[in-house]
Design a protein around this motif. Structure first.
Motif, PDB file in Angstrom:
ATOM      1  N   UNK A  83      -7.280   7.343  12.117  1.00  0.00           N
ATOM      2  CA  UNK A  83      -5.856   7.088  11.854  1.00  0.00           C
ATOM      3  C   UNK A  83      -5.529   7.328  10.382  1.00  0.00           C
ATOM      4  N   UNK A  84      -4.274   7.632  10.087  1.00  0.00           N
ATOM      5  CA  UNK A  84      -3.844   7.966   8.736  1.00  0.00           C
ATOM      6  C   UNK A  84      -3.566   6.709   7.908  1.00  0.00           C
ATOM      7  N   UNK A  85      -3.950   6.791   6.635  1.00  0.00           N
ATOM      8  CA  UNK A  85      -3.550   5.747   5.677  1.00  0.00           C
ATOM      9  C   UNK A  85      -2.860   6.411   4.468  1.00  0.00           C
ATOM     10  N   UNK A  86      -2.286   7.572   4.685  1.00  0.00           N
ATOM     11  CA  UNK A  86      -1.595   8.291   3.618  1.00  0.00           C
ATOM     12  C   UNK A  86      -0.442   7.442   3.082  1.00  0.00           C
ATOM     13  N   UNK A  87      -0.271   7.469   1.753  1.00  0.00           N
ATOM     14  CA  UNK A  87       0.696   6.595   1.087  1.00  0.00           C
ATOM     15  C   UNK A  87       2.014   7.310   0.792  1.00  0.00           C
ATOM     16  N   UNK A  88       3.082   6.524   0.793  1.00  0.00           N
ATOM     17  CA  UNK A  88       4.394   6.988   0.339  1.00  0.00           C
ATOM     18  C   UNK A  88       4.375   6.967  -1.194  1.00  0.00           C
ATOM     19  N   UNK A  89       4.506   8.128  -1.862  1.00  0.00           N
ATOM     20  CA  UNK A  89       4.345   8.169  -3.324  1.00  0.00           C
ATOM     21  C   UNK A  89       5.367   7.342  -4.091  1.00  0.00           C
ATOM     22  N   UNK A  90       6.590   7.252  -3.613  1.00  0.00           N
ATOM     23  CA  UNK A  90       7.613   6.487  -4.326  1.00  0.00           C
ATOM     24  C   UNK A  90       7.675   5.031  -3.875  1.00  0.00           C
ATOM     25  N   UNK A  91       7.207   4.744  -2.675  1.00  0.00           N
ATOM     26  CA  UNK A  91       7.231   3.365  -2.189  1.00  0.00           C
ATOM     27  C   UNK A  91       6.038   2.552  -2.631  1.00  0.00           C
ATOM     28  N   UNK A  92       4.977   3.218  -3.096  1.00  0.00           N
ATOM     29  CA  UNK A  92       3.776   2.512  -3.554  1.00  0.00           C
ATOM     30  C   UNK A  92       3.954   2.156  -5.022  1.00  0.00           C
ATOM     31  N   UNK A  93       4.429   0.958  -5.274  1.00  0.00           N
ATOM     32  CA  UNK A  93       4.802   0.554  -6.630  1.00  0.00           C
ATOM     33  C   UNK A  93       3.784  -0.403  -7.240  1.00  0.00           C
ATOM     34  N   UNK A  94       3.789  -0.382  -8.561  1.00  0.00           N
ATOM     35  CA  UNK A  94       2.889  -1.243  -9.343  1.00  0.00           C
ATOM     36  C   UNK A  94       3.728  -2.121 -10.259  1.00  0.00           C
ATOM     37  N   UNK A  95       3.335  -3.400 -10.352  1.00  0.00           N
ATOM     38  CA  UNK A  95       4.020  -4.328 -11.260  1.00  0.00           C
ATOM     39  C   UNK A  95       2.997  -5.297 -11.826  1.00  0.00           C
ATOM     40  N   UNK A  96       3.120  -5.585 -13.115  1.00  0.00           N
ATOM     41  CA  UNK A  96       2.212  -6.532 -13.767  1.00  0.00           C
ATOM     42  C   UNK A  96       2.953  -7.231 -14.888  1.00  0.00           C
TER      43      UNK A  96
ATOM     44  N   UNK B 189       0.646  -0.755  -1.746  1.00  0.00           N
ATOM     45  CA  UNK B 189       0.295   0.505  -1.112  1.00  0.00           C
ATOM     46  C   UNK B 189       1.157   0.674   0.140  1.00  0.00           C
ATOM     47  N   UNK B 190       2.199   1.499   0.022  1.00  0.00           N
ATOM     48  CA  UNK B 190       3.145   1.732   1.105  1.00  0.00           C
ATOM     49  C   UNK B 190       2.668   2.915   1.953  1.00  0.00           C
ATOM     50  N   UNK B 191       2.521   2.700   3.261  1.00  0.00           N
ATOM     51  CA  UNK B 191       2.010   3.750   4.138  1.00  0.00           C
ATOM     52  C   UNK B 191       3.114   4.728   4.520  1.00  0.00           C
ATOM     53  N   UNK B 192       2.716   5.993   4.569  1.00  0.00           N
ATOM     54  CA  UNK B 192       3.657   7.044   4.940  1.00  0.00           C
ATOM     55  C   UNK B 192       3.982   6.992   6.437  1.00  0.00           C
ATOM     56  N   UNK B 193       2.988   6.718   7.267  1.00  0.00           N
ATOM     57  CA  UNK B 193       3.163   6.668   8.718  1.00  0.00           C
ATOM     58  C   UNK B 193       3.427   5.228   9.168  1.00  0.00           C
ATOM     59  N   UNK B 194       3.835   5.077  10.399  1.00  0.00           N
ATOM     60  CA  UNK B 194       4.070   3.738  10.964  1.00  0.00           C
ATOM     61  C   UNK B 194       2.734   3.174  11.452  1.00  0.00           C
ATOM     62  N   UNK B 195       1.887   2.809  10.464  1.00  0.00           N
ATOM     63  CA  UNK B 195       0.586   2.211  10.772  1.00  0.00           C
ATOM     64  C   UNK B 195       0.541   0.812  10.169  1.00  0.00           C
ATOM     65  N   UNK B 196      -0.322  -0.025  10.716  1.00  0.00           N
ATOM     66  CA  UNK B 196      -0.471  -1.404  10.267  1.00  0.00           C
ATOM     67  C   UNK B 196      -1.915  -1.611   9.849  1.00  0.00           C
ATOM     68  N   UNK B 197      -2.138  -2.066   8.598  1.00  0.00           N
ATOM     69  CA  UNK B 197      -3.488  -2.383   8.134  1.00  0.00           C
ATOM     70  C   UNK B 197      -3.895  -3.727   8.741  1.00  0.00           C
ATOM     71  N   UNK B 198      -5.023  -3.724   9.452  1.00  0.00           N
ATOM     72  CA  UNK B 198      -5.507  -4.931  10.125  1.00  0.00           C
ATOM     73  C   UNK B 198      -7.006  -5.084   9.910  1.00  0.00           C
ATOM     74  N   UNK B 199      -7.450  -6.309   9.940  1.00  0.00           N
ATOM     75  CA  UNK B 199      -8.868  -6.600   9.789  1.00  0.00           C
ATOM     76  C   UNK B 199      -9.553  -6.450  11.147  1.00  0.00           C
ATOM     77  N   UNK B 200     -10.458  -5.483  11.243  1.00  0.00           N
ATOM     78  CA  UNK B 200     -11.229  -5.282  12.460  1.00  0.00           C
ATOM     79  C   UNK B 200     -12.546  -6.031  12.406  1.00  0.00           C
ATOM     80  N   UNK B 201     -13.369  -5.917  13.434  1.00  0.00           N
ATOM     81  CA  UNK B 201     -14.653  -6.633  13.457  1.00  0.00           C
ATOM     82  C   UNK B 201     -15.633  -6.124  12.407  1.00  0.00           C
ATOM     83  N   UNK B 202     -15.569  -4.835  12.054  1.00  0.00           N
ATOM     84  CA  UNK B 202     -16.536  -4.270  11.121  1.00  0.00           C
ATOM     85  C   UNK B 202     -15.892  -3.662   9.887  1.00  0.00           C
ATOM     86  N   UNK B 203     -14.599  -3.613   9.826  1.00  0.00           N
ATOM     87  CA  UNK B 203     -13.931  -3.019   8.684  1.00  0.00           C
ATOM     88  C   UNK B 203     -12.438  -2.984   8.904  1.00  0.00           C
TER      89      UNK B 203
END
Length: 331
Positions: free
Chosen positions: A156-169, A199-213
């Motif tokens: 599955x894709x984890x490609x990022x949206x370049x403008x939506x992936x923002x940094x703040x500190x 980290x804003x994803x380009x595709x409609x994917x959801x980062x989830x914790x699986x059993x091994x990764x």
């Protein structure tokens, strides 16, 4: 309006005789202003060149509102010492302290003392600024570098949206000087910083914790927003070089250093097309310890930063081997 008559009397042994023939020098300014200087002889008129007339006039102007009309201010051998041009000014510098001494001019003793106080005050303020805590805000974008050429993991894709992936500190740091001159300063910036990597994803994917990764699972419906946010507390350490112009204002600065941090929190944020939002706080197999290099370049008061993590975001074998890269401006 009050007027102030200025009579410069150069007394050698006695007051000038009123009956003696007088020479005079009249300087006219514009159509109405003029200065008149009188002396009994030409030689004594030439003797006036020993005095600083500019200083005498400045002193007289300051007295215009405080003296009775028509008052004559006499300069004799006693009080005229303070206006002599041929005084000796000695400037000495020792261990960072500048001392200004005016010899042959007792009336300038106060000036010497005030000058020393002003110099010491500037040095004291400079030393205080060395340990001043400054608060800065870092705003920019971030991305992941490394990993497969096509950003997929587990199919599955984890490609990022370049403008939506923002940094703040936000950081609280000190910047004491190690070497400092009127043109150059070498300092070390250190302190504490709290940073958020989104980290804003380009595709409609959801980062989830699986059993091994970590898994990037496609959503059953289209998502307006899906991102993974990592919050770290960090300790930056960066030597900096600053260069100043003739007005002693910072013209250019550059710094290169590093940082070490620890993950405080990580979560996903999902926003559906109907406006519903969901959050999931978890570890997502992220590395708790983060470290890397950073740099800054500035022109005047504008500063640009770049930051690169040397270790990967995810644990080995539990996620893609990617490194965060952040860049932006500091305000």
């Amino acid at each position: 309006m009050k007027t102030l008559s200025l009579s410069i009397c150069l007394l050698l042994n006695s007051l000038f005789a009123l009956s003696a023939p007088a020479d005079s020098l009249i300087i006219r300014f514009g159509s109405k202003g003029k200065i008149a200087v009188y002396a009994p002889t030409k030689d004594q008129l030439k003797g006036i060149t020993k005095y600083d007339l500019n200083r005498i006039v400045r002193d007289m102007v300051t007295k215009l509102d405080s003296v009775p009309e028509g008052q004559v201010y006499a300069i004799d051998a006693a009080n005229g010492q303070r206006y002599l041009k041929d005084t000796l000014v000695v400037v000495q510098k020792s261990k960072g302290t500048i001392t200004v001494t005016v010899r042959g001019n007792d009336s300038d003793t106060t000036y010497q003392s005030e000058r020393r106080v002003r110099i010491n005050k500037r040095e004291t303020n400079s030393n205080r600024n060395n340990w001043k805590v400054s608060t800065d805000f870092h705003i920019g974008l971030n991305t992941w570098t490394g990993g497969p050429g096509v950003q997929t993991y587990g199919g599955n894709s984890y490609e990022l949206d370049p403008l939506g992936s923002r940094y703040f500190a936000i950081s609280a740091t000190q910047n004491p000087a190690i070497v400092k001159t009127s043109k150059f300063k070498l300092s070390v910036r250190y302190g504490l910083q709290v940073a958020w990597n989104n980290f804003m994803f380009q595709e409609s994917v959801i980062a989830q914790r699986g059993p091994d990764g970590i898994q990037f699972n496609p959503s059953a419906t289209h998502l307006t927003k899906s991102k993974l946010t990592v919050c770290n507390i960090e300790v930056p350490l960066m030597p900096q070089f600053a260069f100043y112009n003739s007005s002693r204002k910072r013209a250019f600065n550059i710094g290169v250093g590093g940082f070490v941090g620890y993950r405080l929190d990580s979560y996903t944020k999902i926003k559906q097309d109907n406006g519903d939002k969901f959050h999931d706080h978890a570890g997502f197999y992220l590395n708790n310890l983060q470290y890397g290099v950073q740099g800054t370049v500035g022109l005047a008061n504008f500063n640009f930063f770049v930051k690169y993590n040397l270790n990967t975001s995810f644990q080995d074998g539990r996620g893609p081997a990617v490194h965060p890269l952040s860049f932006g401006i500091t305000i």
